[in-house]
Scaffold this active site. Sequence first.
Site, PDB file in Angstrom:
ATOM      1  N   LYS A  52      66.070  75.658  33.007  1.00  0.00           N
ATOM      2  CA  LYS A  52      64.837  75.011  32.542  1.00  0.00           C
ATOM      3  C   LYS A  52      63.795  76.073  32.194  1.00  0.00           C
ATOM      4  CE  LYS A  52      65.560  70.779  35.080  1.00  0.00           C
ATOM      5  NZ  LYS A  52      65.534  70.193  36.426  1.00  0.00           N
ATOM      6  N   GLN A  96      62.821  69.434  41.834  1.00  0.00           N
ATOM      7  CA  GLN A  96      64.272  69.378  41.671  1.00  0.00           C
ATOM      8  C   GLN A  96      64.901  68.570  42.806  1.00  0.00           C
ATOM      9  OE1 GLN A  96      65.902  70.509  38.969  1.00  0.00           O
ATOM     10  NE2 GLN A  96      67.814  69.711  39.799  1.00  0.00           N
ATOM     11  N   ASP A 119      59.726  63.945  34.451  1.00  0.00           N
ATOM     12  CA  ASP A 119      61.059  63.423  34.777  1.00  0.00           C
ATOM     13  C   ASP A 119      61.103  61.901  34.586  1.00  0.00           C
ATOM     14  OD1 ASP A 119      63.036  65.273  35.529  1.00  0.00           O
ATOM     15  OD2 ASP A 119      62.191  65.528  37.539  1.00  0.00           O
TER      16      ASP A 119
HETATM   17  N1  GUN Z   1      68.616  66.628  39.779  1.00  0.00           N
HETATM   18  C1  GUN Z   1      69.591  66.217  38.922  1.00  0.00           C
HETATM   19  N2  GUN Z   1      69.058  65.794  37.761  1.00  0.00           N
HETATM   20  C2  GUN Z   1      67.722  65.937  37.886  1.00  0.00           C
HETATM   21  C3  GUN Z   1      66.633  65.683  37.008  1.00  0.00           C
HETATM   22  O1  GUN Z   1      66.770  65.205  35.873  1.00  0.00           O
HETATM   23  N3  GUN Z   1      65.407  65.970  37.497  1.00  0.00           N
HETATM   24  C4  GUN Z   1      65.201  66.467  38.742  1.00  0.00           C
HETATM   25  N4  GUN Z   1      63.958  66.692  39.138  1.00  0.00           N
HETATM   26  N5  GUN Z   1      66.193  66.715  39.587  1.00  0.00           N
HETATM   27  C5  GUN Z   1      67.444  66.452  39.148  1.00  0.00           C
END
Ligand code: GUN
Length: 293
Positions: A52, A96, A119
């Site tokens: 990211k 996350q 998100d």
């Molecule tokens: N863990 C797996 N996929 C995601 C996501 O799209 N966002 C976040 N914050 N954690 C994740």
Amino acid sequence: MILIDGKKTAEQIKIEIAQEVKKMNDAGIKVPHLAAILVGDDPASQTYVNSKSKSCHEVGFMSSTYRLPENTSERELLEMVEFINNDPEVDGLIVQLPLPAHIDNQKVINTIVPHKDVDGFHPVNVGRMTIGLPAYIPATPFGVLELLRRNSISTTGKHCVVLGRSNIVGKPMSLLMSRNSEPGNATVTLCHSKTHNLKEITKQADILIVAIGQPGFVGADMVKEGAVVIDVGIHRVATDKNPSGFRLVGDVQFDEVAKKASYITPVPGGVGPMTIASLLLNTLKSAKKEIYN
Ligand code: GUN
């Protein structure tokens, strides 16, 4: 059979975002800034957060990563979220997931201010998306919609079967495919681990979206001739054919299902790269105040 190239599509989206960022820079406007909080040292989560941050730099965004130890208390994490909520420099914040077991995921999500929740996990964004108000759409379902749209795959009136009901993928995906828009306007069936006669249902799918979290779960016997197959799964399986000792596979048995599908996403290189591109798009929308003003 047409292979849906998520890697190429994600690269194209990143080029489009980078052009927008350049315009912002030229106009003297602050560039978008995405913050991520990572608690603990789960290797998969570290990989996601690193990519990211790398993608942010590729498109010209600012990026900050807050790395907290596994034994961080819930209170400390909530305080960190509040701190970033109040930082006017930051447009988007993601925490996350999964978090360590002693932390209540939902409580943390509920603490993120909805206009920075890129998100799309906060109940306010989930509710707004559900009733068709402007909202951040979770990155993976958003990425699937973009793949359908950019490959001119029509969904109106089609039977879309979604496998999996997670809050991150299956549930929002089913809502989005039933919305009154294109992509959307599909007749949607949401299947999950308790569904009876699963194969009979998946065989009716014109569009089959698989997010069940089990490697190779969907075989050719579950798929109708000519179906569009979208594989959201990603798993490491051991192999001695590869120097890394593993290879990546999806929830779909690619080789045999590809023979029947009209369109199919590969793993890797399908939905995966689209997820980060979608997160960048949401962060850009936040910086431009397109969802909340
Ligand atoms: N863990 C797996 N996929 C995601 C996501 O799209 N966002 C976040 N914050 N954690 C994740």
